[in-house]
Design an enzyme around this catalytic site. Structure first.
Site, short mmCIF file in Angstrom:
data_model
loop_
_atom_site.label_atom_id
_atom_site.label_comp_id
_atom_site.label_asym_id
_atom_site.label_seq_id
_atom_site.Cartn_x
_atom_site.Cartn_y
_atom_site.Cartn_z
N LYS A 18 14.62 7.24 9.44
CA LYS A 18 13.56 7.01 8.45
C LYS A 18 12.38 7.96 8.71
O LYS A 18 11.87 8.60 7.80
CB LYS A 18 13.04 5.56 8.53
CG LYS A 18 14.09 4.50 8.27
CD LYS A 18 13.50 3.10 8.33
CE LYS A 18 12.96 2.70 9.69
NZ LYS A 18 13.97 2.61 10.77
N ARG B 290 9.19 -4.77 6.11
CA ARG B 290 10.31 -5.08 6.99
C ARG B 290 10.74 -6.53 6.85
O ARG B 290 11.69 -6.94 7.52
CB ARG B 290 9.85 -4.87 8.43
CG ARG B 290 10.48 -3.67 9.09
CD ARG B 290 9.99 -3.72 10.52
NE ARG B 290 10.75 -2.88 11.37
CZ ARG B 290 10.42 -1.62 11.65
NH1 ARG B 290 9.39 -1.07 11.10
NH2 ARG B 290 11.16 -0.94 12.50
N ARG C 97 16.79 9.94 21.88
CA ARG C 97 15.56 10.30 21.16
C ARG C 97 14.43 10.57 22.14
O ARG C 97 14.26 9.87 23.13
CB ARG C 97 15.14 9.16 20.24
CG ARG C 97 13.74 9.42 19.66
CD ARG C 97 13.39 8.57 18.50
NE ARG C 97 13.43 7.15 18.78
CZ ARG C 97 13.26 6.24 17.84
NH1 ARG C 97 13.06 6.61 16.59
NH2 ARG C 97 13.32 4.97 18.14
N ARG D 86 10.82 6.28 24.25
CA ARG D 86 10.02 5.11 23.88
C ARG D 86 10.46 3.88 24.68
O ARG D 86 11.65 3.70 24.92
CB ARG D 86 10.17 4.82 22.38
CG ARG D 86 9.17 5.57 21.54
CD ARG D 86 9.43 5.51 20.07
NE ARG D 86 9.87 4.23 19.54
CZ ARG D 86 10.17 4.03 18.25
NH1 ARG D 86 10.05 5.02 17.39
NH2 ARG D 86 10.57 2.86 17.83
N ARG E 53 16.72 -5.09 18.51
CA ARG E 53 16.11 -4.59 17.27
C ARG E 53 17.13 -4.56 16.14
O ARG E 53 16.79 -4.83 14.99
CB ARG E 53 15.53 -3.19 17.50
CG ARG E 53 14.22 -3.21 18.26
CD ARG E 53 13.88 -1.87 18.86
NE ARG E 53 13.62 -0.83 17.89
CZ ARG E 53 13.60 0.46 18.18
NH1 ARG E 53 13.82 0.86 19.41
NH2 ARG E 53 13.35 1.34 17.25
P1 AP5 Z 1 14.11 8.56 13.69
O1 AP5 Z 1 13.78 9.43 12.52
O2 AP5 Z 1 13.11 8.50 14.79
O3 AP5 Z 1 14.59 7.11 13.20
P2 AP5 Z 1 13.77 5.89 12.62
O4 AP5 Z 1 14.60 5.28 11.56
O5 AP5 Z 1 12.37 6.29 12.28
O6 AP5 Z 1 13.82 4.95 13.91
P3 AP5 Z 1 12.69 4.06 14.58
O7 AP5 Z 1 13.15 3.65 15.94
O8 AP5 Z 1 11.35 4.74 14.50
O9 AP5 Z 1 12.73 2.87 13.65
P4 AP5 Z 1 12.28 1.49 13.93
O10 AP5 Z 1 12.36 1.00 12.55
O11 AP5 Z 1 13.01 0.71 14.91
O12 AP5 Z 1 10.88 1.71 14.68
P5 AP5 Z 1 9.37 1.76 14.18
O13 AP5 Z 1 8.67 2.82 14.90
O14 AP5 Z 1 9.32 1.74 12.70
O15 AP5 Z 1 15.53 9.06 14.29
C1 AP5 Z 1 16.11 8.43 15.41
C2 AP5 Z 1 16.73 9.49 16.34
O16 AP5 Z 1 17.84 10.09 15.69
C3 AP5 Z 1 15.78 10.65 16.70
O17 AP5 Z 1 16.05 11.08 17.98
C4 AP5 Z 1 16.12 11.73 15.67
O18 AP5 Z 1 15.81 13.00 16.14
C5 AP5 Z 1 17.64 11.50 15.49
N1 AP5 Z 1 18.10 11.80 14.13
C6 AP5 Z 1 17.43 11.60 12.96
N2 AP5 Z 1 18.20 11.98 11.91
C7 AP5 Z 1 19.37 12.39 12.44
C8 AP5 Z 1 20.59 12.87 11.88
N3 AP5 Z 1 20.75 12.99 10.54
N4 AP5 Z 1 21.61 13.18 12.72
C9 AP5 Z 1 21.47 13.04 14.06
N5 AP5 Z 1 20.35 12.61 14.66
C10 AP5 Z 1 19.31 12.27 13.87
O19 AP5 Z 1 8.87 0.35 14.70
C11 AP5 Z 1 8.81 0.07 16.09
C12 AP5 Z 1 8.41 -1.37 16.29
O20 AP5 Z 1 7.11 -1.60 15.70
C13 AP5 Z 1 9.31 -2.41 15.62
O21 AP5 Z 1 10.42 -2.75 16.42
C14 AP5 Z 1 8.32 -3.58 15.44
O22 AP5 Z 1 8.14 -4.29 16.63
C15 AP5 Z 1 7.01 -2.87 15.10
N6 AP5 Z 1 6.84 -2.73 13.64
C16 AP5 Z 1 6.76 -1.56 12.95
N7 AP5 Z 1 6.62 -1.79 11.63
C17 AP5 Z 1 6.61 -3.15 11.48
C18 AP5 Z 1 6.52 -4.02 10.36
N8 AP5 Z 1 6.42 -3.53 9.10
N9 AP5 Z 1 6.58 -5.35 10.58
C19 AP5 Z 1 6.68 -5.86 11.81
N10 AP5 Z 1 6.77 -5.09 12.92
C20 AP5 Z 1 6.73 -3.75 12.77
MG MG Z 2 10.48 5.84 13.05
#
Ligand code: AP5
Ligand code: MG
Length: 233
Positions: free
Chosen positions: A32, A107, A146, A179, A190
């Site tokens: 994402k 979410r 990552r 992370r 997660r």
């Molecule tokens: P990346 O682009 O980093 O993936 P992502 O979908 O952004 O993954 P996140 O871990 O950031 O998502 P998340 O939803 O768990 O965490 P968030 O920070 O939002 O890609 C992942 C990896 O794959 C990278 O290494 C990248 O380089 C690689 N990659 C990407 N595309 C690729 C491809 N096509 N092929 C191969 N490799 C690829 O949230 C973290 C925490 O915050 C949550 O767990 C929660 O506790 C809290 N939080 C955040 N938002 C909310 C909310 N709205 N409500 C409640 N809690 C929240």
């Molecule tokens: Mg992300």
């Protein structure tokens, strides 16, 4: 009635017809953030990542950061009331008038309903909910490889998307880290939270007629191309 019309009138001028509100859906690690950044750059609209906002708050040791960390480290969602206020506030800032890419929000169903209500107040709506699909089996490998920049939010992957100099962010030169929530046992938690609380949003946005899906297992440039094709068709 008059108030309604006033809002609509303002929106026509502010929106200037390129206005596009996009949300990114998908499991943790689906890509994402990787795609949201590129979409935001292409259309010159802000990329709003709730995860990045929380991580910046943790880094700066704020009250919000301290609260969020207790949930994030366990792989749990931060409570809706902490997230919604933050995003609604962010959407009111002037740079969102031409649209935005929301990454990691909503979410939960209550978050989606709160977003709809906030957008409705300015006569707006979600234009596209982009679901980046990646099977659970691929996710753990992605997360353990990552490396994230806590300074500018850029993400890399040791194997798939390596930084030019290992351990250093290509974008801002800060140190890259694994992370805390990317440890395997937390990733599995997660994923469970995702299936229980976030996946229902796929139905929610399908019913609104705005859900679009892309295969997130492809190379990141192919995924981006697929998204742009949908947004521009
Ligand atoms: P990346 O682009 O980093 O993936 P992502 O979908 O952004 O993954 P996140 O871990 O950031 O998502 P998340 O939803 O768990 O965490 P968030 O920070 O939002 O890609 C992942 C990896 O794959 C990278 O290494 C990248 O380089 C690689 N990659 C990407 N595309 C690729 C491809 N096509 N092929 C191969 N490799 C690829 O949230 C973290 C925490 O915050 C949550 O767990 C929660 O506790 C809290 N939080 C955040 N938002 C909310 C909310 N709205 N409500 C409640 N809690 C929240
Ligand atoms: Mg992300």
């Amino acid at each position: 009635m008059v108030a309604d019309l006033d809002i609509r009138f303002d929106w026509v001028f502010e929106g200037d017809n390129v206005e596009m509100k996009i949300i990114m859906l998908g499991s943790p690690g689906a890509g994402k953030g990787t795609q949201a950044k590129r979409i935001a750059e292409k259309y010159s609209i802000p990329h709003i990542s709730t995860g990045d906002i929380f991580r910046a708050n943790i880094k700066n040791d704020t009250e919000l950061g301290k609260k969020a960390k207790t949930y994030m480290d366990q792989g749990l969602l931060v409570p809706d009331e902490l997230v919604v206020a933050l995003v609604v506030d962010r959407l009111k800032q002037g740079d969102c008038s031409n649209g935005c890419v929301l990454d990691g929000f909503p979410r939960t169903i209550p978050q989606a309903e709160a977003l709809d209500a906030a957008l409705k107040a300015i006569n707006g709506r979600v234009d596209y909910a982009v679901n980046v699909e990646v099977p659970d089996a691929n996710i753990v490998e992605r997360m353990s490889g990552r490396r994230a920049c806590l300074n500018c939010g850029a993400t890399f992957h040791l194997k798939h998307i390596p930084a030019k100099v290992e351990g250093i962010c290509d974008v801002c030169g800060a140190e890259l880290v694994l992370r805390d929530d990317d440890k395997t046992e937390t990733v599995l938690k997660r994923l469970k939270v995702y299936h229980d609380q976030t996946q229902p949003l796929i139905d929610y946005y399908t019913k609104q007629g705005v859900l679009v899906e892309v295969d997130g297992t492809k190379d990141k440039s192919e995924v981006f191309e697929a998204i742009i094709n949908i947004l521009e068709q």
